[in-house]
Design a protein around this motif. Structure first.
Motif, PDB file in Angstrom:
ATOM      1  N   ILE A  98       0.835  -1.202   0.000  1.00 27.93           N
ATOM      2  CA  ILE A  98       0.000   0.000   0.000  1.00 27.93           C
ATOM      3  C   ILE A  98       0.869   1.249   0.000  1.00 27.93           C
ATOM      4  O   ILE A  98       0.627   2.200  -0.748  1.00 27.93           O
ATOM      5  N   VAL A  99       1.899   1.255   0.821  1.00 27.97           N
ATOM      6  CA  VAL A  99       2.787   2.419   0.897  1.00 27.97           C
ATOM      7  C   VAL A  99       3.531   2.615  -0.421  1.00 27.97           C
ATOM      8  O   VAL A  99       3.650   3.743  -0.909  1.00 27.97           O
ATOM      9  N   ILE A 100       4.009   1.535  -1.001  1.00 30.23           N
ATOM     10  CA  ILE A 100       4.724   1.648  -2.282  1.00 30.23           C
ATOM     11  C   ILE A 100       3.800   2.217  -3.355  1.00 30.23           C
ATOM     12  O   ILE A 100       4.181   3.138  -4.095  1.00 30.23           O
ATOM     13  N   ASP A 101       2.585   1.706  -3.452  1.00 36.04           N
ATOM     14  CA  ASP A 101       1.635   2.227  -4.438  1.00 36.04           C
ATOM     15  C   ASP A 101       1.342   3.698  -4.167  1.00 36.04           C
ATOM     16  O   ASP A 101       1.297   4.511  -5.090  1.00 36.04           O
ATOM     17  N   ASN A 102       1.178   4.056  -2.900  1.00 38.35           N
ATOM     18  CA  ASN A 102       0.906   5.440  -2.520  1.00 38.35           C
ATOM     19  C   ASN A 102       2.057   6.358  -2.932  1.00 38.35           C
ATOM     20  O   ASN A 102       1.829   7.441  -3.467  1.00 38.35           O
ATOM     21  N   ILE A 103       3.283   5.907  -2.708  1.00 40.31           N
ATOM     22  CA  ILE A 103       4.450   6.705  -3.075  1.00 40.31           C
ATOM     23  C   ILE A 103       4.547   6.838  -4.592  1.00 40.31           C
ATOM     24  O   ILE A 103       4.780   7.935  -5.114  1.00 40.31           O
ATOM     25  N   LYS A 104       4.348   5.724  -5.311  1.00 37.62           N
ATOM     26  CA  LYS A 104       4.424   5.758  -6.773  1.00 37.62           C
ATOM     27  C   LYS A 104       3.387   6.698  -7.363  1.00 37.62           C
ATOM     28  O   LYS A 104       3.660   7.424  -8.310  1.00 37.62           O
ATOM     29  N   CYS A 105       2.188   6.695  -6.801  1.00 32.22           N
ATOM     30  CA  CYS A 105       1.094   7.528  -7.318  1.00 32.22           C
ATOM     31  C   CYS A 105       1.100   8.943  -6.724  1.00 32.22           C
ATOM     32  O   CYS A 105       0.284   9.770  -7.127  1.00 32.22           O
ATOM     33  N   LYS A 106       1.994   9.184  -5.751  1.00 34.04           N
ATOM     34  CA  LYS A 106       2.093  10.487  -5.070  1.00 34.04           C
ATOM     35  C   LYS A 106       0.731  10.939  -4.538  1.00 34.04           C
ATOM     36  O   LYS A 106       0.295  12.069  -4.751  1.00 34.04           O
ATOM     37  N   GLU A 107       0.072  10.022  -3.824  1.00 33.68           N
ATOM     38  CA  GLU A 107      -1.286  10.282  -3.349  1.00 33.68           C
ATOM     39  C   GLU A 107      -1.361  10.989  -1.996  1.00 33.68           C
ATOM     40  O   GLU A 107      -2.383  11.568  -1.669  1.00 33.68           O
ATOM     41  N   GLY A 108      -0.328  10.890  -1.178  1.00 33.11           N
ATOM     42  CA  GLY A 108      -0.332  11.599   0.092  1.00 33.11           C
ATOM     43  C   GLY A 108      -0.937  10.797   1.235  1.00 33.11           C
ATOM     44  O   GLY A 108      -1.460   9.694   1.069  1.00 33.11           O
ATOM     45  N   ILE A 109      -0.880  11.391   2.401  1.00 31.59           N
ATOM     46  CA  ILE A 109      -1.216  10.714   3.654  1.00 31.59           C
ATOM     47  C   ILE A 109      -2.702  10.361   3.756  1.00 31.59           C
ATOM     48  O   ILE A 109      -3.054   9.302   4.281  1.00 31.59           O
ATOM     49  N   GLU A 110      -3.586  11.228   3.258  1.00 29.87           N
ATOM     50  CA  GLU A 110      -5.018  10.946   3.372  1.00 29.87           C
ATOM     51  C   GLU A 110      -5.394   9.676   2.607  1.00 29.87           C
ATOM     52  O   GLU A 110      -6.135   8.832   3.112  1.00 29.87           O
ATOM     53  N   ILE A 111      -4.877   9.550   1.396  1.00 30.88           N
ATOM     54  CA  ILE A 111      -5.156   8.358   0.587  1.00 30.88           C
ATOM     55  C   ILE A 111      -4.494   7.133   1.211  1.00 30.88           C
ATOM     56  O   ILE A 111      -5.063   6.037   1.176  1.00 30.88           O
TER      57      ILE A 111
END
Length: 160
Positions: A131-144
């Motif tokens: 989840i964290v890797i996908d979040n970082i790759k997509c630059k979604e931020g803490i809320e997402i």
């Protein structure tokens, strides 16, 4: 790095671990040994100092060293962040996940930080890491990040 990690992978993969529960119960079996870290070509001398230096450099670059911005973007309190950077408090894996997500760094930079912490990212076996890797790759931020953790029933209390 970790090109295969995306929301579809997260949805369909069977993970051995859902969150960070091994930090409390089975830490020794998941922590990289100094020998394993050295085999990755990383000098382990003053590993904690190197981690704090890299985090400090990222904080200056991404947030102009403003602890209040870090608190908003990463959900890490001002007091806690100061203690992390001074080295008077050890940064937890969950805090590092929040920092990496909020700082919008690359997956490679995040992996370097996690290796210095002693726990490489493991998206094949750990849902929270994926989840964290996908979040970082997509630059979604803490809320997402929080939304995805809740949606995937990852231990919510580790992200407080």
């Amino acid at each position: 790095m970790f090109e295969y990690v995306n929301k579809e992978y997260i949805k369909n993969n069977k993970f051995k671990k859902t969150g960070l529960e091994y930090e409390e119960h089975e830490q020794k079996s998941y922590r990289l040994s100094d020998e394993q870290i050295q085999s990755l070509g990383i000098d382990i001398t003053n590993r904690k100092a190197k981690l704090m230096k890299k985090i400090s450099m990222i904080a200056c670059e991404k947030f102009n060293g403003d602890y209040n911005i870090i608190e908003v973007k990463c959900n890490i309190g001002v007091s806690a962040m100061r203690k992390y950077l001074k080295g008077t408090r050890n940064m937890s894996r969950a805090a590092l996940m929040r920092f990496c997500s909020g700082a919008c760094i690359t997956v490679e930079e995040a992996q370097d930080l996690f290796i210095l912490l002693g726990h490489a990212l493991d998206p094949k076996n750990n849902l929270a890491d994926a989840i964290v890797i996908d979040n970082i790759k997509c630059k979604e931020g803490i809320e997402i990040l929080y939304e995805e953790c809740e949606k995937n029933k990852v231990l919510k209390d580790v992200f407080k």
